[in-house]
Enzyme design. Structure first.
Site, PDB file in Angstrom:
ATOM      1  N   TYR A   9       0.833  -1.193   0.000  1.00 30.92           N
ATOM      2  CA  TYR A   9       0.000   0.000   0.000  1.00 30.92           C
ATOM      3  C   TYR A   9       0.874   1.253   0.000  1.00 30.92           C
ATOM      4  O   TYR A   9       0.585   2.223  -0.705  1.00 30.92           O
ATOM      5  CB  TYR A   9      -0.929  -0.010   1.225  1.00 30.92           C
ATOM      6  CG  TYR A   9      -1.745   1.263   1.333  1.00 30.92           C
ATOM      7  CD1 TYR A   9      -2.805   1.497   0.459  1.00 30.92           C
ATOM      8  CD2 TYR A   9      -1.425   2.233   2.286  1.00 30.92           C
ATOM      9  CE1 TYR A   9      -3.541   2.667   0.549  1.00 30.92           C
ATOM     10  CE2 TYR A   9      -2.149   3.397   2.367  1.00 30.92           C
ATOM     11  CZ  TYR A   9      -3.215   3.615   1.498  1.00 30.92           C
ATOM     12  OH  TYR A   9      -3.929   4.785   1.576  1.00 30.92           O
ATOM     13  N   GLU A  10       1.948   1.234   0.806  1.00 32.79           N
ATOM     14  CA  GLU A  10       2.863   2.377   0.806  1.00 32.79           C
ATOM     15  C   GLU A  10       3.482   2.581  -0.576  1.00 32.79           C
ATOM     16  O   GLU A  10       3.599   3.703  -1.074  1.00 32.79           O
ATOM     17  CB  GLU A  10       3.969   2.160   1.838  1.00 32.79           C
ATOM     18  CG  GLU A  10       3.475   2.114   3.267  1.00 32.79           C
ATOM     19  CD  GLU A  10       4.596   1.802   4.255  1.00 32.79           C
ATOM     20  OE1 GLU A  10       5.743   1.669   3.768  1.00 32.79           O
ATOM     21  OE2 GLU A  10       4.335   1.700   5.457  1.00 32.79           O
TER      22      GLU A  10
END
Length: 569
Positions: free
Chosen positions: A466-467
């Site tokens: 996600y990052e």
């Protein structure tokens, strides 16, 4: 003493009898194609120059420009001789030589070399013969004019292309001429050079008359007007040559001189400086006799180009004139050493910019960092961002990630923050627990100027992905942040990474090489700093603070570092 210094160069005009026959001053010379031939200047020109050593260079005119002749297997520079082994039709043209001893430079007038084709129907070319008229009953000797300066030759005589019963002699002797002796006599001289045999021929048309004496008309060779090319400040020699008849004729009565009025009006100042000299001498070419009147202008001046230099021949019958005019020629060719030096310098200076470009590419990072350090430039002021970089890495508790966690939590901040003054945001270290992780990640990425992603074989997980995807979207779509990839360990499968990661420039990938990358001045940290925001280092900040007045203890404290800590769900 002045007279001696001026007369020394004029010793070059003197000529011995032997060299006059070998090297006659003729403006036009005919030579047969495929035969050995040579041009030369009288040996006494150099022999009488006291003890000074002269160098000889030869030139050929091409489209009005004198080009330096370079020695080849066919064109041989042999002292005062320019040898053709053999002459070719392409050799047709004007030739000249230059003598130089560092003080004086003497350039002769041009020889006009005419290369004739060989006759297919005869042993000689009708355009390549000389004529001799003799009285019957006299003893006479024909001389072979084709004998080269190298005496190691074989000579064969022919009459009307039939071989004569004569030994290998340079001369063909007639005890008493008869009318039947009239004919075309050809001497063929054979000489060996570089393992090959070459011939050179000379044909004499002998006319035997019963007590007849030929009437000779004295005349200037090439009368009329002639232009001589020269350069301002150079010397020039004007040669006025007269045909005087044949060697068996009585000595003619004539007067040959340069008209004083033309000299005084043209070069009055030059005349006063004793820079113009005249010299006359006689020479033979075969059985023909000539006289030459040389005019040497030591230094040509601008006013000399607009004047006529007139040579006058007076005989008992009439007078003849020959007018010389000086014109400015093309600039002389550069000396080979000057030309070579110029080429080397041109190549050197053309390579310098290329070398500078190559060095600037190789040491681009070092140059940029040096510039940042000496200028103290800071692009982070007023941009509304709180952190210089958000650090994304694998944050689980398995034992294989101990070194990666140490790199992210200790090595990376110790160098970037403590050594170079950057402010990192590492989720695990500075963000208070309890909040929504997804919202916190996006918020802190928005507050950062760079997104540092530490890639390794264990990097891929839902939380870290996600990052990565959030950072790629903001970098490639929103263009709000720049991504720095640190290849900490090799990734076994790149297919699990987002395809958009391939759109990042390769120069934004920095490879960690363990112990080799640990020192703060290693290539790893230089490349990483190059990709980080432009910001003054701590050493520059301390230097700046020391130059200012004392400030409060609170104001002098180091900048607080924000770390991001991240765990997997």
């Amino acid at each position: 003493m002045a007279y001696e210094s001026l007369i020394i160069p004029f010793l070059m005009f003197l000529s011995k009898a032997t060299t006059e026959e070998l090297c006659p001053l003729r403006r036009s010379i005919d030579v047969l194609e495929g035969e050995y031939f040579f041009l030369c200047f009288p040996g006494s020109i150099r022999d009488n120059l006291l003890s000074k050593t002269y160098t000889v260079t030869w030139f050929k005119e091409n489209e009005g420009k004198m080009n330096l002749i370079q020695e080849t297997h066919r064109l041989v520079l042999n002292g005062r001789f320019l040898e053709f082994w053999p002459a070719e039709l392409s050799d047709l043209g004007n030739y000249t030589y230059r003598l130089s001893n560092g003080t004086y430079n003497v350039t002769s007038q041009k020889w006009s070399l005419n290369v004739l084709k060989r006759s297919k129907d005869s042993c000689f070319n009708t355009n390549h013969l000389s004529r001799q008229v003799q009285d019957a009953g006299r003893s006479y000797t024909l001389k072979c004019n084709a004998v080269p300066h190298n005496k190691n030759v074989t000579i064969t005589w022919y009459k009307n292309c039939n071989i004569c019963n004569s030994a290998n002699e340079e001369e063909l002797h007639f005890p008493s001429l008869t009318i039947e002796d009239s004919g075309n006599y050809t001497c063929v001289v054979s000489i060996s050079h570089a393992g090959k045999a070459f011939n050179t021929t000379s044909t004499i048309e002998l006319m035997v008359k019963d007590g007849a004496a030929e009437v000779v008309k004295l005349e200037i060779i090439e009368p009329g007007e002639i232009y001589v090319e020269t350069q301002i400040g150079k010397e020039v020699i004007l040669n006025c040559t007269v045909f005087l008849g044949y060697s068996n004729a009585a000595k003619p009565i004539y007067l040959l001189h340069w008209i004083d009025n033309s000299l005084n009006s043209c070069s009055e100042n030059t005349k006063k400086e004793q820079s113009i000299w005249e010299k006359e001498y006689n020479f033979d070419s075969g059985n023909k006799k000539y006289a030459s009147k040389l005019l040497w202008i030591k230094t040509v001046k601008e006013e000399d180009l607009n004047c006529n230099y007139t040579c006058l021949l007076k005989t008992t019958n009439k007078a003849q004139l020959k007018v010389f005019k000086l014109k400015k020629g093309n600039p002389p060719d550069l000396h080979p050493h000057v030309f070579t030096t110029g080429i080397i310098m041109a190549v050197f200076f053309s390579l310098v910019p290329v070398l500078l470009v190559v060095l600037s590419v190789i040491f681009r990072v070092d140059i940029v960092l040096f510039y940042r350090d000496i200028t103290g430039k800071d692009d982070t002021i007023g941009d509304g961002k709180e952190y210089d970089a958000f650090v994304s890495y694998l944050k689980d508790s398995i034992s294989t990630n101990v070194e990666e966690r140490k790199f992210a939590l200790e090595i990376l901040p110790r160098t970037l923050e403590d050594r170079f003054g950057y402010k990192l945001c590492i989720f695990e270290r500075d963000v208070s627990p309890g909040g929504a992780v997804v919202d916190d990640v996006q918020t802190f990425i928005d507050k950062s100027r760079r997104l540092i992603i530490i890639l390794s074989r264990n990097y891929i997980s839902d939380r870290v992905m996600y990052e990565l995807e959030t950072g790629l979207h903001k970098a490639l779509v929103e263009r709000k942040i720049k991504i720095i990839l640190i290849e900490y360990m090799l990734i076994s499968d790149y297919n699990v990474l987002p395809k958009s990661l391939e759109l990042l420039p390769s120069r934004r990938v920095v490879k960690w090489k363990e112990d080799k990358s640990l020192p703060s001045n290693s290539r790893f940290w230089k490349n990483l700093r190059y990709l980080m925001p432009v910001k003054a280092s701590k050493s520059n900040i301390r230097s700046h603070n020391n130059s200012m007045s004392p400030i409060s203890e609170e104001g002098s404290q180091a900048t607080t570092v924000c770390w991001e800590s991240k765990t997997f769900l």
